[in-house]
Design a protein around this motif. Structure first.
Motif, short mmCIF file in Angstrom:
data_model
loop_
_atom_site.label_atom_id
_atom_site.label_comp_id
_atom_site.label_asym_id
_atom_site.label_seq_id
_atom_site.Cartn_x
_atom_site.Cartn_y
_atom_site.Cartn_z
N PRO A 1 -17.37 6.44 -11.90
CA PRO A 1 -17.51 7.86 -11.54
C PRO A 1 -17.97 8.09 -10.11
CG PRO A 1 -19.33 7.15 -12.97
CD PRO A 1 -18.32 6.03 -12.96
N GLU A 2 -18.58 7.09 -9.48
CA GLU A 2 -19.07 7.27 -8.11
C GLU A 2 -18.03 6.85 -7.06
OE1 GLU A 2 -22.81 5.33 -7.63
OE2 GLU A 2 -23.75 6.38 -9.30
N PHE A 3 -16.85 6.45 -7.53
CA PHE A 3 -15.80 5.99 -6.62
C PHE A 3 -14.62 6.94 -6.61
CE2 PHE A 3 -18.27 2.26 -6.61
CZ PHE A 3 -17.79 1.39 -5.64
N GLU A 4 -14.00 7.04 -5.44
CA GLU A 4 -12.70 7.70 -5.35
C GLU A 4 -11.65 6.72 -5.87
OE1 GLU A 4 -9.55 9.19 -1.90
OE2 GLU A 4 -11.68 8.95 -1.40
N ILE A 5 -10.83 7.15 -6.82
CA ILE A 5 -9.82 6.27 -7.41
C ILE A 5 -8.47 6.58 -6.77
CG2 ILE A 5 -8.78 5.44 -9.54
CD1 ILE A 5 -11.85 5.06 -9.31
N VAL A 6 -7.81 5.55 -6.26
CA VAL A 6 -6.52 5.70 -5.59
C VAL A 6 -5.48 4.86 -6.29
CG1 VAL A 6 -5.24 5.28 -3.45
CG2 VAL A 6 -7.57 6.21 -3.35
N ASN A 7 -4.38 5.49 -6.64
CA ASN A 7 -3.24 4.78 -7.24
C ASN A 7 -2.45 4.11 -6.13
OD1 ASN A 7 -1.15 3.88 -8.81
ND2 ASN A 7 -0.69 5.87 -9.73
N GLN A 8 -2.25 2.82 -6.23
CA GLN A 8 -1.57 2.10 -5.16
C GLN A 8 -0.16 2.64 -4.94
OE1 GLN A 8 -1.45 -1.96 -6.77
NE2 GLN A 8 0.74 -1.75 -7.08
N THR A 9 0.30 2.59 -3.70
CA THR A 9 1.65 3.01 -3.36
C THR A 9 2.60 1.83 -3.57
OG1 THR A 9 1.50 2.31 -1.05
CG2 THR A 9 0.63 4.49 -1.59
N THR A 10 3.84 2.03 -3.19
CA THR A 10 4.84 0.96 -3.32
C THR A 10 4.51 -0.22 -2.40
OG1 THR A 10 6.21 2.09 -1.67
CG2 THR A 10 6.67 2.53 -4.00
N LYS A 11 3.57 -0.04 -1.49
CA LYS A 11 3.17 -1.13 -0.59
C LYS A 11 2.15 -2.07 -1.22
CE LYS A 11 4.17 1.43 3.66
NZ LYS A 11 3.64 1.94 4.95
N GLY A 12 1.75 -1.81 -2.44
CA GLY A 12 0.82 -2.70 -3.13
C GLY A 12 -0.63 -2.41 -2.77
N LEU A 13 -1.53 -3.25 -3.31
CA LEU A 13 -2.96 -3.02 -3.11
C LEU A 13 -3.35 -3.13 -1.63
CD1 LEU A 13 -4.41 -5.07 -6.13
CD2 LEU A 13 -4.35 -2.58 -5.91
N ILE A 14 -2.93 -4.23 -0.99
CA ILE A 14 -3.30 -4.43 0.41
C ILE A 14 -2.67 -3.36 1.30
CG2 ILE A 14 -2.97 -5.95 2.40
CD1 ILE A 14 -5.19 -6.93 0.73
N GLY A 15 -1.40 -3.09 1.07
CA GLY A 15 -0.72 -2.09 1.88
C GLY A 15 -1.36 -0.72 1.76
N THR A 16 -1.78 -0.38 0.53
CA THR A 16 -2.44 0.91 0.31
C THR A 16 -3.79 0.93 1.03
OG1 THR A 16 -1.36 1.07 -1.85
CG2 THR A 16 -3.25 2.53 -1.44
N ALA A 17 -4.51 -0.18 0.96
CA ALA A 17 -5.81 -0.26 1.65
C ALA A 17 -5.62 -0.08 3.16
CB ALA A 17 -6.47 -1.60 1.36
N MET A 18 -4.56 -0.63 3.71
CA MET A 18 -4.33 -0.50 5.14
C MET A 18 -3.94 0.92 5.52
SD MET A 18 -5.19 -3.38 6.35
CE MET A 18 -6.43 -3.27 5.02
N GLU A 19 -3.24 1.61 4.63
CA GLU A 19 -2.95 3.03 4.89
C GLU A 19 -4.24 3.84 4.93
OE1 GLU A 19 1.49 3.41 2.82
OE2 GLU A 19 -0.30 3.92 1.66
N ILE A 20 -5.16 3.51 4.03
CA ILE A 20 -6.46 4.19 4.03
C ILE A 20 -7.21 3.87 5.32
CG2 ILE A 20 -8.71 4.30 2.89
CD1 ILE A 20 -7.20 3.74 0.24
N ALA A 21 -7.17 2.62 5.74
CA ALA A 21 -7.86 2.21 6.97
C ALA A 21 -7.32 2.97 8.18
CB ALA A 21 -7.71 0.70 7.17
N GLU A 22 -6.01 3.14 8.23
CA GLU A 22 -5.40 3.88 9.34
C GLU A 22 -5.85 5.33 9.34
OE1 GLU A 22 -1.22 3.37 8.96
OE2 GLU A 22 -1.26 1.23 9.48
N SER A 23 -5.90 5.92 8.14
CA SER A 23 -6.30 7.33 8.04
C SER A 23 -7.76 7.53 8.43
CB SER A 23 -6.04 7.86 6.63
OG SER A 23 -6.94 7.27 5.69
#
Length: 360
Positions: free
Chosen positions: A65-87
């Motif tokens: 409950p204390e975390f923001e939950i993000v559904n991974q994109t087609t880029k997978g877990l790492i790719g999604t994490a990198m999109e978040i890092a860029e943002s």
């Protein structure tokens, strides 16, 4: 506020990190509470995000409950994490070097816009000191183990003359622990009889129990994500002088080590207490493993009681104390308790008797 995440952020600041990527499943559970098999945790200076896939979104929402939950994109877990890092415009990103495979590392290196910083045991170091809730789960896991040992002795007494095997004992231990609240084994049980008991990590087999056998039983369970670990050795039939000498030496070594544990001692100093007693009895060459290890979400954690352990013991650590003697061709003995380090010394979580049990 998630105190564990806050402590991690303090470590991030010391390492000059904008964010850190957590990939180890045990570390993810420790920080977020998530128990699924596919996730990454991404911690920034002001955000805590758990990335998973469709299968686990509902579960993650309930467990974290204390975390923001993000559904991974087609880029997978790492790719999604990198999109978040860029943002987030993060630049210096830590990653768990001990838990990152080579292909993932190469994938990270390709992203030249980030500075990836290898970290080592950052979360594991936080996990060394257990809080009150963790200790209570460990206490309950070990209580289930004690109950299983109390159950297995009459079980062996009734059945060993009927061709009882090591595997039979291991299965009965697991069945009993699950019936009494465990979600599973914390490791595959070790049950070793006769000369096979000199194998420290013997795999239970079709070997049956006979008069004159030592029987080593090393087992544990998982309760609400936390592990227990205990070992007891019994003998079938009346013990010989050699049986008694070996057993009593191990018992003396274990009791001395338990009494010696104090805050501030190095792990190797505790190990030396037990090792000296075994060596003075003439069996130093037959005690080849460390005296013990920390226990928590994982069955083997740090720090340890070993000849090489320089780290000091602190209040709230939970460790095993498990000296042994293993004589090829004859058999072996190991006695293991799990203890919490306290201001006064220890609280022993293992309550099964340690005087040699003779099964007839």
């Amino acid at each position: 506020m998630n105190k564990r995440v806050q402590k991690l952020r303090e470590q991030m600041e010391a390492l000059n990190l904008d964010s850190i990527l957590i990939s180890n499943r045990s570390n993810i559970r420790y920080l977020s509470g998530f128990t699924g098999s596919s996730a990454l945790v991404y911690i920034t200076k002001d955000k805590q995000i758990l990335i998973t896939d469709f299968r686990y979104i509902e579960q993650a929402t309930m467990q974290c409950p204390e975390f923001e939950i993000v559904n991974q994109t087609t880029k997978g877990l790492i790719g999604t994490a990198m999109e978040i890092a860029e943002s987030h415009k993060d630049k210096h990103i830590g990653f768990e070097s001990d838990h990152t495979n080579y292909s993932t590392y190469l994938s990270l290196k390709e992203r030249s816009c980030f500075n990836f910083v290898p970290t080592k045991e950052v979360v594991e170091n936080l996990r060394q000191i257990k809080d009150a809730a963790e200790i209570e789960k460990l206490r309950e896991a070990e209580r289930i183990g004690d109950l299983a040992f109390s159950h297995i002795i009459p079980f062996i007494t009734m059945e060993y003359k009927n061709g009882l095997t090591e595997t039979d004992i291991a299965l009965e231990l697991e069945r009993f622990m699950r019936m009494h609240g465990a979600s599973g084994n914390s490791f595959n049980p070790i049950v070793a009889a006769g000369s096979k008991s000199s194998l420290c990590h013997a795999v239970p087999g079709k070997e049956t129990l006979h008069e004159g056998d030592f029987v080593v039983m090393d087992f544990g369970c998982i309760y609400e994500g936390y592990c227990s670990d205990m070992t007891r050795t019994v003998v079938i039939g009346q013990p010989s002088e050699k049986h008694l000498e070996i057993y009593n030496t191990v018992l003396e070594a274990q009791q001395a080590a338990l009494a010696a544990i104090k805050i501030g001692m190095k792990g190797k100093e505790v190990d030396a207490v037990a090792r000296k007693i075994i060596a003075d009895a003439g069996y130093g060459d037959y005690f080849g493993h460390g005296l013990g290890h920390s226990v928590g979400i994982d069955i083997h954690e740090n720090p340890r009681f070993s000849v090489a352990e320089e780290r000091t013991i602190e209040k709230g650590m939970v460790l095993t104390v498990e000296p042994g003697i293993y004589l090829p061709g004859f058999g072996g003995v190991r006695i293991e308790d799990m203890v919490v380090v306290t201001e006064e010394g220890i609280e022993n979580l293992t309550h099964s008797k340690k005087e040699l049990i003779i099964i007839e």
